[in-house]
Design a protein around this motif. Structure first.
Motif, PDB file in Angstrom:
ATOM      1  N   ASP A   1     -28.990  20.501   3.054  1.00 19.29           N
ATOM      2  CA  ASP A   1     -28.472  21.545   2.639  1.00 19.29           C
ATOM      3  C   ASP A   1     -27.175  21.867   3.111  1.00 19.29           C
ATOM      4  N   LEU A   2     -26.455  22.427   2.342  1.00 12.07           N
ATOM      5  CA  LEU A   2     -24.952  22.627   2.687  1.00 12.07           C
ATOM      6  C   LEU A   2     -24.684  24.007   3.531  1.00 12.07           C
ATOM      7  N   SER A   3     -25.844  24.758   3.436  1.00  8.23           N
ATOM      8  CA  SER A   3     -25.806  25.954   4.268  1.00  8.23           C
ATOM      9  C   SER A   3     -25.851  25.822   5.847  1.00  8.23           C
ATOM     10  N   ASN A   4     -26.660  24.553   5.895  1.00 11.28           N
ATOM     11  CA  ASN A   4     -26.888  24.014   7.432  1.00 11.28           C
ATOM     12  C   ASN A   4     -25.381  23.603   8.061  1.00 11.28           C
ATOM     13  N   VAL A   5     -24.462  23.084   7.236  1.00 11.00           N
ATOM     14  CA  VAL A   5     -23.054  22.606   7.736  1.00 11.00           C
ATOM     15  C   VAL A   5     -22.338  24.048   7.983  1.00 11.00           C
ATOM     16  N   GLY A   6     -22.494  25.007   7.196  1.00 11.25           N
ATOM     17  CA  GLY A   6     -21.728  26.306   7.708  1.00 11.25           C
ATOM     18  C   GLY A   6     -22.492  27.155   8.927  1.00 11.25           C
ATOM     19  N   SER A   7     -23.606  26.985   8.714  1.00 13.22           N
ATOM     20  CA  SER A   7     -24.357  27.515  10.044  1.00 13.22           C
ATOM     21  C   SER A   7     -24.038  26.731  11.355  1.00 13.22           C
ATOM     22  N   LEU A   8     -23.701  25.475  11.322  1.00 12.87           N
ATOM     23  CA  LEU A   8     -23.354  24.664  12.455  1.00 12.87           C
ATOM     24  C   LEU A   8     -21.975  25.046  12.716  1.00 12.87           C
ATOM     25  N   LEU A   9     -21.077  25.134  11.704  1.00 14.14           N
ATOM     26  CA  LEU A   9     -19.584  25.803  12.104  1.00 14.14           C
ATOM     27  C   LEU A   9     -19.648  26.976  12.749  1.00 14.14           C
ATOM     28  N   THR A  10     -20.304  27.972  12.204  1.00 11.53           N
ATOM     29  CA  THR A  10     -20.363  29.331  12.674  1.00 11.53           C
ATOM     30  C   THR A  10     -21.261  29.576  13.962  1.00 11.53           C
ATOM     31  N   GLY A  11     -22.227  28.649  14.286  1.00  9.42           N
ATOM     32  CA  GLY A  11     -22.903  28.910  15.445  1.00  9.42           C
ATOM     33  C   GLY A  11     -22.082  28.228  16.589  1.00  9.42           C
ATOM     34  N   THR A  12     -21.014  27.540  16.394  1.00  9.62           N
ATOM     35  CA  THR A  12     -20.089  27.020  17.408  1.00  9.62           C
ATOM     36  C   THR A  12     -18.684  27.716  17.567  1.00  9.62           C
ATOM     37  N   GLY A  13     -18.807  29.119  17.115  1.00  7.21           N
ATOM     38  CA  GLY A  13     -17.839  29.928  17.303  1.00  7.21           C
ATOM     39  C   GLY A  13     -16.720  29.962  16.225  1.00  7.21           C
ATOM     40  N   PHE A  14     -16.812  29.192  15.169  1.00  7.57           N
ATOM     41  CA  PHE A  14     -15.980  29.172  14.002  1.00  7.57           C
ATOM     42  C   PHE A  14     -16.159  30.326  12.968  1.00  7.57           C
ATOM     43  N   LYS A  15     -14.990  30.602  12.364  1.00  7.39           N
ATOM     44  CA  LYS A  15     -15.187  31.639  11.262  1.00  7.39           C
ATOM     45  C   LYS A  15     -14.600  31.075   9.921  1.00  7.39           C
ATOM     46  N   LEU A  16     -14.953  31.838   8.990  1.00  2.00           N
ATOM     47  CA  LEU A  16     -14.675  31.700   7.315  1.00  2.00           C
ATOM     48  C   LEU A  16     -14.944  30.323   7.017  1.00  2.00           C
ATOM     49  N   PRO A  17     -16.126  29.771   7.397  1.00  2.00           N
ATOM     50  CA  PRO A  17     -16.308  28.227   6.816  1.00  2.00           C
ATOM     51  C   PRO A  17     -16.196  28.006   5.385  1.00  2.00           C
ATOM     52  N   THR A  18     -15.628  26.962   4.984  1.00  2.00           N
ATOM     53  CA  THR A  18     -15.549  26.586   3.766  1.00  2.00           C
ATOM     54  C   THR A  18     -16.056  25.066   3.525  1.00  2.00           C
ATOM     55  N   ILE A  19     -17.146  24.884   2.599  1.00  2.00           N
ATOM     56  CA  ILE A  19     -17.868  23.568   2.552  1.00  2.00           C
ATOM     57  C   ILE A  19     -17.487  23.126   1.238  1.00  2.00           C
ATOM     58  N   ASP A  20     -17.104  21.902   1.021  1.00  2.00           N
ATOM     59  CA  ASP A  20     -17.004  21.432  -0.277  1.00  2.00           C
ATOM     60  C   ASP A  20     -17.697  19.779  -0.299  1.00  2.00           C
ATOM     61  N   VAL A  21     -18.106  19.467  -1.286  1.00  2.00           N
ATOM     62  CA  VAL A  21     -18.792  18.064  -1.374  1.00  2.00           C
ATOM     63  C   VAL A  21     -18.244  17.323  -2.531  1.00  2.00           C
ATOM     64  N   ASP A  22     -18.123  16.077  -2.459  1.00  2.00           N
ATOM     65  CA  ASP A  22     -17.704  15.116  -3.429  1.00  2.00           C
ATOM     66  C   ASP A  22     -19.042  14.070  -3.422  1.00  2.00           C
ATOM     67  N   ASP A  23     -19.527  13.736  -4.813  1.00  4.66           N
ATOM     68  CA  ASP A  23     -20.642  12.890  -5.120  1.00  4.66           C
ATOM     69  C   ASP A  23     -19.784  11.708  -5.626  1.00  4.66           C
ATOM     70  N   ILE A  24     -19.927  10.659  -5.339  1.00  8.41           N
ATOM     71  CA  ILE A  24     -19.299   9.405  -5.618  1.00  8.41           C
ATOM     72  C   ILE A  24     -20.463   8.367  -5.948  1.00  8.41           C
ATOM     73  N   GLN A  25     -19.914   7.497  -6.643  1.00  8.06           N
ATOM     74  CA  GLN A  25     -20.970   6.319  -7.268  1.00  8.06           C
ATOM     75  C   GLN A  25     -19.884   5.087  -6.964  1.00  8.06           C
ATOM     76  N   ILE A  26     -20.717   4.204  -6.289  1.00  2.86           N
ATOM     77  CA  ILE A  26     -20.093   2.796  -5.786  1.00  2.86           C
ATOM     78  C   ILE A  26     -20.751   1.708  -6.427  1.00  2.86           C
ATOM     79  N   GLY A  27     -20.038   0.900  -7.282  1.00  5.68           N
ATOM     80  CA  GLY A  27     -20.841  -0.307  -7.940  1.00  5.68           C
ATOM     81  C   GLY A  27     -21.153  -1.513  -6.978  1.00  5.68           C
ATOM     82  N   TYR A  28     -22.059  -2.179  -6.648  1.00  6.17           N
ATOM     83  CA  TYR A  28     -22.281  -3.289  -6.117  1.00  6.17           C
ATOM     84  C   TYR A  28     -22.850  -4.366  -6.986  1.00  6.17           C
ATOM     85  N   PRO A  29     -22.642  -5.579  -6.777  1.00  9.30           N
ATOM     86  CA  PRO A  29     -23.060  -6.828  -7.718  1.00  9.30           C
ATOM     87  C   PRO A  29     -24.784  -6.947  -7.439  1.00  9.30           C
TER      88      PRO A  29
END
Length: 123
Positions: A1-29
């Motif tokens: 859950d992405l809100s956990n990342v924001g909570s982790l940042l604010t819980g350590t004293g950071f302010k104005l957290p911004t979270i972004d996600v890239d979904d990628i797909q990688i092909g394998y033989p």
């Protein structure tokens, strides 16, 4: 859950957290190459009671299931293969520092926004 990342940042004293996600797909033989890449990245089973090695039958069975569920018939080279998905999560936030300039008090501006003239230059 992405809100956990924001909570982790604010819980350590950071302010104005911004979270972004890239979904990628990688092909394998095949799954063997995928598992080799995961192992070289340091990924593995972190359970304390894990078996040291997986049997060949288990590995081949898992490879067949993975091929069935995640096959890539539309691959770039047209020879099939499998697709693995990954999420890359970026988190950025700010932490105040005593050397950081503080904003002026509201209403203390010496110029009005309407006084700003926009001039066009010929180029």
């Amino acid at each position: 859950d992405l809100s956990n990342v924001g909570s982790l940042l604010t819980g350590t004293g950071f302010k104005l957290p911004t979270i972004d996600v890239d979904d990628i797909q990688i092909g394998y033989p095949n799954m063997m190459v995928l598992m080799e890449h995961l192992g070289r990245m340091g990924e593995g089973n972190a359970c304390l009671n894990r078996k040291e090695r997986v049997g060949l039958g288990t590995f081949v069975g898992a490879a067949c299931l993975y091929d069935e569920l995640y096959s890539d018939e539309d691959g770039e080279d047209g020879d099939g293969g499998i697709v693995a998905s990954a999420q890359i999560i970026y988190g950025i936030a700010w932490k105040e520092h005593e050397a950081q300039p503080k904003p002026l008090e509201r209403g203390s501006a010496t110029h009005k926004m309407t006084d700003i003239a926009v001039t066009k230059t010929k180029g």
